[in-house]
Enzyme design. Structure first.
Site, short mmCIF file in Angstrom:
data_model
loop_
_atom_site.label_atom_id
_atom_site.label_comp_id
_atom_site.label_asym_id
_atom_site.label_seq_id
_atom_site.Cartn_x
_atom_site.Cartn_y
_atom_site.Cartn_z
N ALA A 1 -26.61 -3.33 5.72
CA ALA A 1 -25.67 -4.25 6.19
C ALA A 1 -24.76 -3.53 7.27
O ALA A 1 -24.33 -2.29 6.96
CB ALA A 1 -24.91 -4.80 5.31
N ASP B 1 -32.56 2.09 0.20
CA ASP B 1 -31.67 2.00 -1.06
C ASP B 1 -32.58 2.01 -2.31
O ASP B 1 -33.49 0.94 -2.24
CB ASP B 1 -30.84 0.71 -1.30
CG ASP B 1 -29.54 0.94 -1.64
OD1 ASP B 1 -28.99 2.04 -1.78
OD2 ASP B 1 -28.93 -0.14 -2.31
N SER C 1 -23.50 1.13 -9.09
CA SER C 1 -22.88 0.18 -8.46
C SER C 1 -23.16 -1.27 -8.67
O SER C 1 -22.86 -2.34 -8.22
CB SER C 1 -23.64 0.37 -7.08
OG SER C 1 -25.09 -0.15 -6.87
N ASP D 1 -32.17 0.18 5.29
CA ASP D 1 -31.97 -0.82 4.07
C ASP D 1 -32.71 -2.02 4.48
O ASP D 1 -32.13 -3.01 4.12
CB ASP D 1 -30.72 -1.09 3.49
CG ASP D 1 -30.58 0.23 2.82
OD1 ASP D 1 -31.25 0.97 2.50
OD2 ASP D 1 -29.35 0.37 2.40
N GLU E 1 -22.77 6.31 -6.14
CA GLU E 1 -22.91 5.26 -4.90
C GLU E 1 -23.09 5.96 -3.71
O GLU E 1 -22.57 6.96 -3.39
CB GLU E 1 -21.75 4.47 -4.69
CG GLU E 1 -21.68 3.21 -3.67
CD GLU E 1 -23.12 2.52 -3.88
OE1 GLU E 1 -23.89 2.93 -3.91
OE2 GLU E 1 -22.72 1.17 -4.11
ZN ZN Z 1 -27.27 -0.08 -3.36
#
Ligand code: ZN
Length: 195
Positions: free
Chosen positions: A146, A61, A69, A10, A113
């Site tokens: 993250a 993503d 989400s 990501d 998600e």
């Molecule tokens: Zn996301």
């Protein structure tokens, strides 16, 4: 390292300087680029003079606009990484290393998600795990964004599947410092190498 691959999680504009900009994201991008360049420099050129780099796999993503989400749908996050937007793109310094076969998309189902890149799929429909096994990779090195969410979930799923997993601690960004440090500690206790 032999049988190794880098998984970049990501490193997308919305997590770098967009709607969900994370702490230390610029440093993480620069550190990842440096790591890739160092690995490339160590590789012997092939007959054509090209330095073949060890495999680099990208997780993206990649949400539809009505993803569960997002706050509008009752989720915890602002809209981010919507398909077709700049925010969903890989950082321009890293994008040249991404190939179609080794780019895996997640979060495409509006109802689901998906923090982990483990079951992300490339355009041919193969999962990250499937492709790593096909390439006989044993050692997975992870950088990205993250720490507390997608990096951790991806790392833990790979560990459970039997890979040796390490995380480049200077090449990850995070939502909150406290959660970042707690996640690193927990992962280390589980057997993920933090380097
Ligand atoms: Zn996301």
């Amino acid at each position: 390292m032999k049988d190794a691959a880098l998984v970049v999680v990501d490193m997308l504009y919305d997590f770098i300087d967009g709607s969900m900009a994370c702490q230390e994201a610029d440093k993480a991008v620069a550190g990842s680029l440096r790591f890739i360049e160092e690995q490339t420099a160590l590789t012997d050129p092939d007959d054509s003079g090209i330095r073949s780099i060890f495999p680099i796999l990208f997780i993206r993503d990649h949400h539809p606009a009505n993803h569960c989400s997002f706050a509008e749908q009752g989720g915890p996050w602002p809209p981010h990484c919507v398909q077709g937007t700049h925010g969903a793109d890989i950082h321009k310094d890293l994008a040249p290393y991404a190939t179609e076969d080794l780019t895996f998309f997640k979060g495409e189902n509006p109802q689901q998600e998906q923090y982990s890149g483990f079951e992300g799929k490339n355009p041919a429909g193969q999962s990250l795990a499937e492709v790593l096994h096909l390439m006989d990779i044993r050692n997975v090195i992870i950088c990205g964004i993250a720490t507390e969410y997608c990096v951790r979930n991806t790392a833990e799923d790979l560990l459970k599947d039997g890979f040796n997993v390490s995380i480049l601690k200077d090449c990850i960004a995070y939502v909150e410092a406290k959660g970042h440090h707690e996640a690193l500690k927990a992962m280390e206790e589980e057997g993920i190498q933090i380097r």
